[in-house]
Design a protein around this motif. Structure first.
Motif, PDB file in Angstrom:
ATOM      1  N   GLN A 126       0.826  -1.201   0.000  1.00 46.73           N
ATOM      2  CA  GLN A 126       0.000   0.000   0.000  1.00 46.73           C
ATOM      3  C   GLN A 126       0.864   1.258   0.000  1.00 46.73           C
ATOM      4  N   GLU A 127       1.946   1.208   0.741  1.00 42.24           N
ATOM      5  CA  GLU A 127       2.856   2.358   0.773  1.00 42.24           C
ATOM      6  C   GLU A 127       3.512   2.578  -0.584  1.00 42.24           C
ATOM      7  N   LEU A 128       3.999   1.497  -1.208  1.00 38.48           N
ATOM      8  CA  LEU A 128       4.700   1.625  -2.485  1.00 38.48           C
ATOM      9  C   LEU A 128       3.760   1.984  -3.633  1.00 38.48           C
ATOM     10  N   LEU A 129       2.487   1.622  -3.525  1.00 40.22           N
ATOM     11  CA  LEU A 129       1.541   1.996  -4.575  1.00 40.22           C
ATOM     12  C   LEU A 129       1.347   3.506  -4.645  1.00 40.22           C
ATOM     13  N   GLY A 130       1.752   4.208  -3.625  1.00 39.93           N
ATOM     14  CA  GLY A 130       1.722   5.667  -3.654  1.00 39.93           C
ATOM     15  C   GLY A 130       2.879   6.277  -4.410  1.00 39.93           C
ATOM     16  N   LYS A 131       3.773   5.437  -4.930  1.00 38.94           N
ATOM     17  CA  LYS A 131       4.916   5.920  -5.713  1.00 38.94           C
ATOM     18  C   LYS A 131       4.654   5.614  -7.188  1.00 38.94           C
ATOM     19  N   ALA A 135       3.306 -10.560 -10.672  1.00 36.57           N
ATOM     20  CA  ALA A 135       2.227  -9.584 -10.528  1.00 36.57           C
ATOM     21  C   ALA A 135       0.871 -10.257 -10.303  1.00 36.57           C
ATOM     22  N   THR A 136       0.680 -11.435 -10.897  1.00 36.21           N
ATOM     23  CA  THR A 136      -0.602 -12.134 -10.742  1.00 36.21           C
ATOM     24  C   THR A 136      -0.836 -12.535  -9.294  1.00 36.21           C
ATOM     25  N   ARG A 137       0.169 -13.159  -8.666  1.00 32.39           N
ATOM     26  CA  ARG A 137       0.036 -13.550  -7.261  1.00 32.39           C
ATOM     27  C   ARG A 137      -0.181 -12.326  -6.371  1.00 32.39           C
ATOM     28  N   PHE A 138       0.530 -11.268  -6.694  1.00 36.43           N
ATOM     29  CA  PHE A 138       0.376 -10.034  -5.932  1.00 36.43           C
ATOM     30  C   PHE A 138      -1.046  -9.505  -6.061  1.00 36.43           C
ATOM     31  N   GLY A 139      -1.563  -9.458  -7.288  1.00 37.30           N
ATOM     32  CA  GLY A 139      -2.903  -8.927  -7.518  1.00 37.30           C
ATOM     33  C   GLY A 139      -3.981  -9.724  -6.811  1.00 37.30           C
ATOM     34  N   VAL A 140      -3.855 -11.054  -6.830  1.00 34.50           N
ATOM     35  CA  VAL A 140      -4.850 -11.908  -6.175  1.00 34.50           C
ATOM     36  C   VAL A 140      -4.824 -11.689  -4.664  1.00 34.50           C
ATOM     37  N   ALA A 141      -3.634 -11.679  -4.075  1.00 35.69           N
ATOM     38  CA  ALA A 141      -3.514 -11.492  -2.624  1.00 35.69           C
ATOM     39  C   ALA A 141      -3.994 -10.112  -2.207  1.00 35.69           C
ATOM     40  N   PHE A 142      -3.650  -9.114  -2.992  1.00 34.58           N
ATOM     41  CA  PHE A 142      -4.027  -7.741  -2.648  1.00 34.58           C
ATOM     42  C   PHE A 142      -5.540  -7.561  -2.694  1.00 34.58           C
ATOM     43  N   LYS A 143      -6.185  -8.077  -3.747  1.00 38.18           N
ATOM     44  CA  LYS A 143      -7.629  -7.918  -3.884  1.00 38.18           C
ATOM     45  C   LYS A 143      -8.368  -8.681  -2.789  1.00 38.18           C
ATOM     46  N   LYS A 144      -7.837  -9.834  -2.395  1.00 38.19           N
ATOM     47  CA  LYS A 144      -8.486 -10.633  -1.342  1.00 38.19           C
ATOM     48  C   LYS A 144      -8.555  -9.859  -0.034  1.00 38.19           C
ATOM     49  N   GLU A 145      -7.497  -9.107   0.280  1.00 39.07           N
ATOM     50  CA  GLU A 145      -7.440  -8.381   1.546  1.00 39.07           C
ATOM     51  C   GLU A 145      -8.062  -6.992   1.466  1.00 39.07           C
ATOM     52  N   GLU A 187     -10.234  -5.876  -1.205  1.00 34.22           N
ATOM     53  CA  GLU A 187     -11.465  -5.842  -1.989  1.00 34.22           C
ATOM     54  C   GLU A 187     -11.364  -4.965  -3.231  1.00 34.22           C
ATOM     55  N   ARG A 188     -10.159  -4.716  -3.691  1.00 32.01           N
ATOM     56  CA  ARG A 188      -9.940  -4.018  -4.956  1.00 32.01           C
ATOM     57  C   ARG A 188      -8.543  -4.334  -5.450  1.00 32.01           C
ATOM     58  N   THR A 189      -8.355  -4.165  -6.737  1.00 29.76           N
ATOM     59  CA  THR A 189      -7.057  -4.494  -7.335  1.00 29.76           C
ATOM     60  C   THR A 189      -6.015  -3.448  -6.960  1.00 29.76           C
ATOM     61  N   PRO A 190      -4.728  -3.790  -7.121  1.00 26.35           N
ATOM     62  CA  PRO A 190      -3.696  -2.781  -6.890  1.00 26.35           C
ATOM     63  C   PRO A 190      -3.884  -1.546  -7.767  1.00 26.35           C
ATOM     64  N   GLN A 191      -4.321  -1.760  -9.029  1.00 28.31           N
ATOM     65  CA  GLN A 191      -4.538  -0.612  -9.919  1.00 28.31           C
ATOM     66  C   GLN A 191      -5.628   0.302  -9.387  1.00 28.31           C
ATOM     67  N   ASN A 207      -7.264   5.415  -6.653  1.00 29.52           N
ATOM     68  CA  ASN A 207      -7.904   6.154  -5.564  1.00 29.52           C
ATOM     69  C   ASN A 207      -6.870   6.874  -4.705  1.00 29.52           C
ATOM     70  N   LEU A 208      -5.736   6.202  -4.459  1.00 32.37           N
ATOM     71  CA  LEU A 208      -4.692   6.782  -3.616  1.00 32.37           C
ATOM     72  C   LEU A 208      -4.136   8.058  -4.207  1.00 32.37           C
ATOM     73  N   LEU A 209      -3.959   8.059  -5.526  1.00 35.67           N
ATOM     74  CA  LEU A 209      -3.306   9.189  -6.178  1.00 35.67           C
ATOM     75  C   LEU A 209      -4.289  10.203  -6.739  1.00 35.67           C
ATOM     76  N   SER A 210      -5.587   9.954  -6.605  1.00 38.22           N
ATOM     77  CA  SER A 210      -6.550  10.927  -7.128  1.00 38.22           C
ATOM     78  C   SER A 210      -6.377  12.243  -6.388  1.00 38.22           C
ATOM     79  N   GLY A 211      -6.393  13.303  -7.147  1.00 41.42           N
ATOM     80  CA  GLY A 211      -6.174  14.623  -6.561  1.00 41.42           C
ATOM     81  C   GLY A 211      -4.739  15.067  -6.604  1.00 41.42           C
ATOM     82  N   GLN A 212      -3.825  14.146  -6.933  1.00 44.59           N
ATOM     83  CA  GLN A 212      -2.423  14.514  -7.021  1.00 44.59           C
ATOM     84  C   GLN A 212      -2.003  14.686  -8.471  1.00 44.59           C
ATOM     85  N   LYS A 213      -1.052  15.540  -8.685  1.00 44.61           N
ATOM     86  CA  LYS A 213      -0.523  15.767 -10.026  1.00 44.61           C
ATOM     87  C   LYS A 213       0.555  14.729 -10.300  1.00 44.61           C
ATOM     88  N   ILE A 214       0.323  13.891 -11.308  1.00 40.22           N
ATOM     89  CA  ILE A 214       1.240  12.796 -11.618  1.00 40.22           C
ATOM     90  C   ILE A 214       1.961  13.115 -12.932  1.00 40.22           C
TER      91      ILE A 214
END
Length: 412
Positions: free
Chosen positions: A357-362, A379-389, A391-395, A400-407
């Protein structure tokens, strides 16, 4: 906190925006002398830059340096931290749409709000402290007109629902009373001495966290051994220069600013204002030394937890813990469930996903790079584990994490 009696012209038709060569003028009554205020303004500016030609009047002050609209200013609307009756009266008199980005008052008729989700903040704070083994909790917010009571109310209720007690700082004086530095120290010190040890304290903001850390230093209270301190908002400078450095909740101030600007834009266009506040959850917790303690009285379990935190993102499994710690698998499982309510394997996964979650902000890191950095084989194993915990994909989490920020860089 008293409820303002003046209405912000709930039934009035907002003034049509005054445009100059296609530019919409918006006043931003948000302070520039705090980290959170600057982040809110940054989010407003990001929206303005990408969604239309806005001219932002930033933090105007009157002759007494109070936040206030200038005499004669006309514009499309206002985004404000509504914290004084003067602001309410000014904006009501101008009869222009306003969006509030503070929760100091309970009922602002005609002023929709975009604010922090205090219940989610309380849950994040408690989860962070429970994961470190704390079972005694307190809340520190000296009386002030600068912040609301909602953060403390939410945290105390969530702690109570979890089956624990939260002891609030009640120094015996009202907001607005001026106390000397020595008297503030004495009152807070007496309160600290009355708390059970070890105790974890959530403070209303980073400034109060630093204040509490200084009081602990001068009175010989060890942080985090006796008192762990978690700041209720993000101020990197305040938290990093404190002794010890302070853990903090990452309030999504930039997103609050962005979403407030988006809401104002919709209201100006004629959409009805929402009746309920829009609540923005914090982005997570930044852990630093002030909560870096495992308040568990079993040394082997403490060692096992430290091993997990150090090596989880290298892809370890439970057998790796058992090779390092002289303990049986059954005892390890029983004690983890006793202290943490979960198995060692789930604790490994929790640490991995917390880091994810912290690194997804980068944004400069791809989703695959984040997964690999957190100990997942692909990435597949990561995506499955992340969504299970989550309730949404890493993407989706990153979006949502970066909404409102200038990327400017990076791949989603």
């Amino acid at each position: 906190m008293p409820t303002p009696t003046s209405s912000l012209a709930a039934n009035a038709t907002p003034r049509s925006p005054v445009l100059q060569a296609g530019v919409r003028s918006v006043a931003v009554l948000v302070e520039t002398d705090t980290s959170s205020g600057c982040s809110v303004i940054r989010g407003i500016a990001n929206y303005a830059e990408t969604h239309g030609d806005w001219h932002l009047l930033i933090d105007p002050r009157d002759h007494e340096q109070r936040s206030a609209l200038p005499d004669g200013w006309t514009g499309a609307g206002v985004i404000a931290r509504l914290s004084t009756r003067l602001q309410l009266e000014q904006i009501a008199a101008r009869r222009m749409p306003v969006v509030n980005v503070d929760d100091l008052y309970d009922d602002l008729t005609g002023a929709p709000s975009v604010v922090t989700d205090e219940e989610e903040l309380g849950r994040m704070a408690l989860a962070h402290l429970l994961d470190r083994g704390f079972r005694h909790f307190a809340y520190f917010a000296p009386p002030s007109h600068q912040y609301s009571k909602k953060r403390g109310e939410a945290f105390r209720e969530i702690v109570k629902e979890a089956g624990y007690e939260c002891i609030e700082y009640k120094p015996g004086y009202r907001a607005g009373r001026i106390l000397s530095w020595a008297e503030q120290q004495q009152r807070a010190s007496r309160w600290l001495s009355s708390l059970p040890r070890p105790v974890a304290v959530l403070t209303v903001q980073a400034h109060q966290a630093r204040q509490l850390a200084e009081i602990c230093h001068f009175t010989g209270v060890r942080v985090p051994d006796d008192v762990a301190i978690l700041a209720g908002d993000a101020d990197d400078l305040m938290c990093e220069v404190s002794t010890p450095p302070l853990s903090n909740i990452n309030v999504a101030s930039e997103k609050i600013g962005h979403d407030a600007a988006e809401l104002l834009d919709r209201i100006i266009a004629g959409e009805p204002a929402p009746k309920e506040p829009i609540r923005i959850p914090p982005r997570g917790v930044t852990s630093r030394q002030s909560t870096d303690l495992l308040a568990i009285d079993d040394s082997m379990i403490v060692d096992a937890l430290r091993f997990i935190r150090k090596h989880a993102c290298r892809g370890i499994v439970v057998d790796d813990i058992l090779r390092d710690i002289p303990i049986s698998r059954r005892t390890l499982e029983i004690q983890f469930r006793h202290y943490l309510g979960r198995s060692p394997a789930k604790e490994i996964r929790r640490v991995q996903l917390e880091r994810a979650q912290e690194l997804l902000g980068k944004p400069e890191l791809s989703i695959t790079e984040v997964g690999l950095a957190c100990g997942f084989s692909n990435a597949t194993r990561f995506g499955v584990a992340f969504k299970k915990e989550n309730e949404r994909t890493p993407q989706a989490f990153r979006k949502n994490l970066l909404s409102g920020q200038k990327i400017n860089t990076g791949s989603f």
